[in-house]
Design an enzyme around this catalytic site. Sequence first.
Site, PDB file in Angstrom:
ATOM      1  CB  SER A  63     -51.787 -25.100  51.596  1.00  0.00           C
ATOM      2  OG  SER A  63     -50.493 -25.669  51.593  1.00  0.00           O
ATOM      3  CD  GLU A  64     -48.418 -26.054  46.953  1.00  0.00           C
ATOM      4  OE1 GLU A  64     -47.259 -25.889  46.562  1.00  0.00           O
ATOM      5  OE2 GLU A  64     -49.156 -25.112  47.330  1.00  0.00           O
ATOM      6  CG  ASN A  65     -50.180 -29.047  52.515  1.00  0.00           C
ATOM      7  OD1 ASN A  65     -50.557 -27.944  52.153  1.00  0.00           O
ATOM      8  ND2 ASN A  65     -49.933 -29.335  53.778  1.00  0.00           N
TER       9      ASN A  65
END
Length: 229
Positions: free
Chosen positions: A54-56
């Site tokens: 997940s890019e977060n």
Amino acid sequence: MPVEDITPLRLNRQSIARLVASDIPDGSFVNLGIGLPVLVAGQLPPGREIILHSENGILGMGPVDPAVVPDPDLINAGKEFVGLLAGASICDSVLSFTMMRGGHLDLSVLGGLEVSARGDLANWHTGAPDAIPGVGGAMDLATGAKRTFVMMEHQTRDGRPKVVESCSLPLTGAGVVDRIYTDLAIIDVEPDGLWVQGIVEGLTFEQLQARTGAALKKRPECGVLLLDQ
């Protein structure tokens, strides 16, 4: 001339997600975009080693344990609660985007508003004057991953094709899409055009073509996508 209604012949969202999940190679590092692609996580075959990113800042996402209260600090990029698999790691956005931009992800699965015959992707702006743009990490994911799959409905609500000759909406990436999964078909984007890998049961190739804004080619081994799978 308008084409006939084929609503009963469309795959539902879970079926599309299941098709994508079954095509992800074992051992892959995969990012699932916001929206429809998130459903793929719940369709991954048991016993497979597929590492979700997940890019977060999460590598090794897993499902939420229904027996415990979700941790409010553990969310994906779509602000949904997630769990962590054994060996998962947490990092800041800088390192996470470095993974994306550096070619370390095997696959990105993204939603789409339009995909062109050349594999151009538009998925961050509807073009409406009052629309709120939603770029997020889509551009980085589309261009940085080794392969990009797009999941979307084959047509808009008013019947316009979303697989088109050229995108009319602002691009997310040029020539980035490898395969398209819709509620009607699976289509590979190749240098020599759009090749249909599978068609939903009950729909003919000619009917599919009539709902598509770009020329299609049918693979000799084109399969049937069952509605109840």
